[in-house]
Motif scaffolding. Structure first.
Motif, PDB file in Angstrom:
ATOM      1  N   ARG A  81      13.635  -2.220  -6.341  1.00 23.47           N
ATOM      2  CA  ARG A  81      13.111  -1.197  -7.247  1.00 23.47           C
ATOM      3  C   ARG A  81      11.892  -0.502  -6.657  1.00 23.47           C
ATOM      4  O   ARG A  81      11.738   0.714  -6.761  1.00 23.47           O
ATOM      5  N   THR A  82      11.018  -1.291  -6.018  1.00 23.58           N
ATOM      6  CA  THR A  82       9.772  -0.734  -5.489  1.00 23.58           C
ATOM      7  C   THR A  82       9.887  -0.296  -4.036  1.00 23.58           C
ATOM      8  O   THR A  82       9.015   0.397  -3.529  1.00 23.58           O
ATOM      9  N   GLY A  83      10.945  -0.752  -3.354  1.00 21.06           N
ATOM     10  CA  GLY A  83      11.105  -0.406  -1.948  1.00 21.06           C
ATOM     11  C   GLY A  83      10.323  -1.311  -1.016  1.00 21.06           C
ATOM     12  O   GLY A  83      10.208  -1.030   0.175  1.00 21.06           O
ATOM     13  N   ALA A  84       9.770  -2.398  -1.537  1.00 14.85           N
ATOM     14  CA  ALA A  84       8.986  -3.315  -0.703  1.00 14.85           C
ATOM     15  C   ALA A  84       9.905  -4.237   0.089  1.00 14.85           C
ATOM     16  O   ALA A  84      10.989  -4.583  -0.353  1.00 14.85           O
ATOM     17  N   ALA A  85       9.453  -4.620   1.263  1.00 15.74           N
ATOM     18  CA  ALA A  85      10.221  -5.549   2.098  1.00 15.74           C
ATOM     19  C   ALA A  85       9.844  -6.977   1.743  1.00 15.74           C
ATOM     20  O   ALA A  85       8.671  -7.316   1.705  1.00 15.74           O
ATOM     21  N   TYR A  86      10.816  -7.817   1.436  1.00 16.11           N
ATOM     22  CA  TYR A  86      10.519  -9.183   1.043  1.00 16.11           C
ATOM     23  C   TYR A  86      10.794 -10.176   2.164  1.00 16.11           C
ATOM     24  O   TYR A  86      10.389 -11.314   2.095  1.00 16.11           O
ATOM     25  N   GLU A  87      11.498  -9.776   3.197  1.00 19.73           N
ATOM     26  CA  GLU A  87      11.739 -10.637   4.346  1.00 19.73           C
ATOM     27  C   GLU A  87      11.565  -9.799   5.597  1.00 19.73           C
ATOM     28  O   GLU A  87      12.065  -8.683   5.684  1.00 19.73           O
ATOM     29  N   MET A  88      10.881 -10.339   6.584  1.00 16.76           N
ATOM     30  CA  MET A  88      10.658  -9.579   7.805  1.00 16.76           C
ATOM     31  C   MET A  88      11.973  -9.252   8.499  1.00 16.76           C
ATOM     32  O   MET A  88      12.153  -8.153   9.032  1.00 16.76           O
ATOM     33  N   LYS A  89      12.908 -10.196   8.489  1.00 13.81           N
ATOM     34  CA  LYS A  89      14.188  -9.920   9.139  1.00 13.81           C
ATOM     35  C   LYS A  89      14.952  -8.829   8.392  1.00 13.81           C
ATOM     36  O   LYS A  89      15.701  -8.061   8.997  1.00 13.81           O
ATOM     37  N   GLY A  90      14.740  -8.752   7.068  1.00 19.16           N
ATOM     38  CA  GLY A  90      15.352  -7.677   6.302  1.00 19.16           C
ATOM     39  C   GLY A  90      14.758  -6.332   6.675  1.00 19.16           C
ATOM     40  O   GLY A  90      15.469  -5.327   6.779  1.00 19.16           O
ATOM     41  N   TRP A  91      13.434  -6.317   6.861  1.00 18.09           N
ATOM     42  CA  TRP A  91      12.765  -5.086   7.298  1.00 18.09           C
ATOM     43  C   TRP A  91      13.287  -4.651   8.658  1.00 18.09           C
ATOM     44  O   TRP A  91      13.592  -3.468   8.874  1.00 18.09           O
ATOM     45  N   LEU A  92      13.413  -5.598   9.577  1.00 19.36           N
ATOM     46  CA  LEU A  92      13.884  -5.269  10.917  1.00 19.36           C
ATOM     47  C   LEU A  92      15.332  -4.792  10.889  1.00 19.36           C
ATOM     48  O   LEU A  92      15.707  -3.858  11.611  1.00 19.36           O
ATOM     49  N   ALA A  93      16.146  -5.421  10.043  1.00 23.07           N
ATOM     50  CA  ALA A  93      17.549  -5.001   9.932  1.00 23.07           C
ATOM     51  C   ALA A  93      17.651  -3.575   9.405  1.00 23.07           C
ATOM     52  O   ALA A  93      18.453  -2.771   9.898  1.00 23.07           O
ATOM     53  N   ARG A  94      16.833  -3.264   8.402  1.00 28.01           N
ATOM     54  CA  ARG A  94      16.848  -1.900   7.861  1.00 28.01           C
ATOM     55  C   ARG A  94      16.344  -0.894   8.887  1.00 28.01           C
ATOM     56  O   ARG A  94      16.858   0.225   8.985  1.00 28.01           O
ATOM     57  N   LEU A  95      15.340  -1.301   9.657  1.00 29.87           N
ATOM     58  CA  LEU A  95      14.802  -0.405  10.685  1.00 29.87           C
ATOM     59  C   LEU A  95      15.862  -0.088  11.736  1.00 29.87           C
ATOM     60  O   LEU A  95      16.062   1.069  12.110  1.00 29.87           O
ATOM     61  N   LEU A  96      16.558  -1.118  12.191  1.00 30.04           N
ATOM     62  CA  LEU A  96      17.552  -0.929  13.249  1.00 30.04           C
ATOM     63  C   LEU A  96      18.831  -0.258  12.751  1.00 30.04           C
ATOM     64  O   LEU A  96      19.630   0.218  13.560  1.00 30.04           O
ATOM     65  N   SER A  97      19.029  -0.245  11.437  1.00 31.19           N
ATOM     66  CA  SER A  97      20.241   0.376  10.893  1.00 31.19           C
ATOM     67  C   SER A  97      20.114   1.892  10.757  1.00 31.19           C
ATOM     68  O   SER A  97      21.099   2.566  10.446  1.00 31.19           O
ATOM     69  N   ARG A  98      18.929   2.422  11.002  1.00 30.93           N
ATOM     70  CA  ARG A  98      18.750   3.866  10.894  1.00 30.93           C
ATOM     71  C   ARG A  98      19.474   4.596  12.028  1.00 30.93           C
ATOM     72  O   ARG A  98      19.561   4.093  13.148  1.00 30.93           O
ATOM     73  N   LYS A  99      19.934   5.759  11.715  1.00 34.61           N
ATOM     74  CA  LYS A  99      20.711   6.537  12.671  1.00 34.61           C
ATOM     75  C   LYS A  99      19.878   6.879  13.910  1.00 34.61           C
ATOM     76  O   LYS A  99      18.755   7.377  13.800  1.00 34.61           O
ATOM     77  N   ASN A 100      20.426   6.558  15.072  1.00 30.55           N
ATOM     78  CA  ASN A 100      19.845   6.887  16.386  1.00 30.55           C
ATOM     79  C   ASN A 100      18.521   6.180  16.673  1.00 30.55           C
ATOM     80  O   ASN A 100      17.872   6.487  17.679  1.00 30.55           O
ATOM     81  N   ILE A 101      18.107   5.239  15.826  1.00 27.14           N
ATOM     82  CA  ILE A 101      16.810   4.600  16.048  1.00 27.14           C
ATOM     83  C   ILE A 101      16.820   3.749  17.315  1.00 27.14           C
ATOM     84  O   ILE A 101      15.829   3.686  18.050  1.00 27.14           O
ATOM     85  N   GLU A 102      17.944   3.103  17.606  1.00 27.36           N
ATOM     86  CA  GLU A 102      18.018   2.276  18.808  1.00 27.36           C
ATOM     87  C   GLU A 102      17.995   3.132  20.071  1.00 27.36           C
ATOM     88  O   GLU A 102      17.486   2.697  21.105  1.00 27.36           O
ATOM     89  N   VAL A 103      18.537   4.331  19.977  1.00 29.24           N
ATOM     90  CA  VAL A 103      18.481   5.250  21.119  1.00 29.24           C
ATOM     91  C   VAL A 103      17.036   5.611  21.421  1.00 29.24           C
ATOM     92  O   VAL A 103      16.605   5.638  22.583  1.00 29.24           O
ATOM     93  N   VAL A 104      16.266   5.873  20.369  1.00 26.13           N
ATOM     94  CA  VAL A 104      14.846   6.201  20.524  1.00 26.13           C
ATOM     95  C   VAL A 104      14.093   5.020  21.137  1.00 26.13           C
ATOM     96  O   VAL A 104      13.250   5.193  22.029  1.00 26.13           O
ATOM     97  N   MET A 105      14.404   3.808  20.675  1.00 23.50           N
ATOM     98  CA  MET A 105      13.734   2.617  21.202  1.00 23.50           C
ATOM     99  C   MET A 105      14.082   2.383  22.667  1.00 23.50           C
ATOM    100  O   MET A 105      13.220   1.998  23.469  1.00 23.50           O
ATOM    101  N   ASP A 106      15.337   2.604  23.016  1.00 23.74           N
ATOM    102  CA  ASP A 106      15.758   2.407  24.403  1.00 23.74           C
ATOM    103  C   ASP A 106      15.057   3.382  25.344  1.00 23.74           C
ATOM    104  O   ASP A 106      14.771   3.051  26.501  1.00 23.74           O
TER     105      ASP A 106
END
Length: 201
Positions: A81-106
């Motif tokens: 509801r609030t958009g807060a991250a409750y698990e660090m691995k969940g935050w990382l999973a959401r971060l990596l699931s964004r479109k083209n984000i891994e390309v930017v990181m590479d």
């Protein structure tokens, strides 16, 4: 064991101790039951008493397990509801699931893989990252195909929660943040790309 409508998430680190205790009780019940089929009458009697104690403890644990399951469900619902991250691995999973984000990181990682620059303009140009080694002696940045190499940073930043409106008071609240250094500087410290670990009042 960890089954039924109130089964806890085995991947959550907060559930490890609870599930280990549940597994221990199950193994203890099996061991005591086997013991009850052997030995003297006195031994069988003691085994029956132990089995009763383990069964009672198991029942109490299931009550606590249901309460914990409901608590975690409420927390997850509130976080959604609030958009807060409750698990660090969940935050990382959401971060990596964004479109083209891994390309930017590479692209950022290529800075450490390529030739060293005479002038450092980002931390990936620093030798400490370029020469960081794994246990087998290989460079950390030399990832095999299909595998990422992430480096996270930890930061603490203090601020006045009253926005300097409190006269004659020095009030500071500190936030503890984790951020992904694989992101370029203009994305690295944006709020949506950072993980709030905790707050120090």
């Amino acid at each position: 064991m960890n089954e039924g409508p109130h089964a806890l998430d085995i991947g959550a680190s907060t559930n490890v101790a609870f599930l280990e205790q549940e597994e221990w009780l199950l193994l203890m019940f099996i061991a005591v039951s086997e013991l009850g089929s052997l030995g003297s009458r006195t031994l069988r009697k003691r085994a029956a008493e132990l089995r009763t104690m383990v069964t009672q403890e198991w029942a109490r644990m299931q009550i606590h397990k249901e309460r914990e399951w409901r608590r975690q469900k409420r927390t997850q619902a509130e976080c959604k509801r609030t958009g807060a991250a409750y698990e660090m691995k969940g935050w990382l999973a959401r971060l990596l699931s964004r479109k083209n984000i891994e390309v930017v990181m590479d692209e950022m990682l290529k800075r450490a893989v390529g030739a060293a620059k005479p002038i450092m303009t980002d931390l990936w140009d620093a030798p400490v990252f370029r020469e960081l080694r794994t246990e087998d002696g290989k460079r950390f940045v030399d990832a095999p195909p299909g595998e990422s190499r992430l480096i996270l940073g930890l930061s603490i930043d203090g601020f006045n929660p009253f926005q300097n409106k409190e006269a004659k008071q020095d009030v500071t609240v500190s936030g503890i943040y984790v951020y992904c250094l694989n992101l370029p500087p203009h994305l690295r410290y944006r709020p949506e790309n950072m993980y709030l670990v905790g707050v120090i009042p």
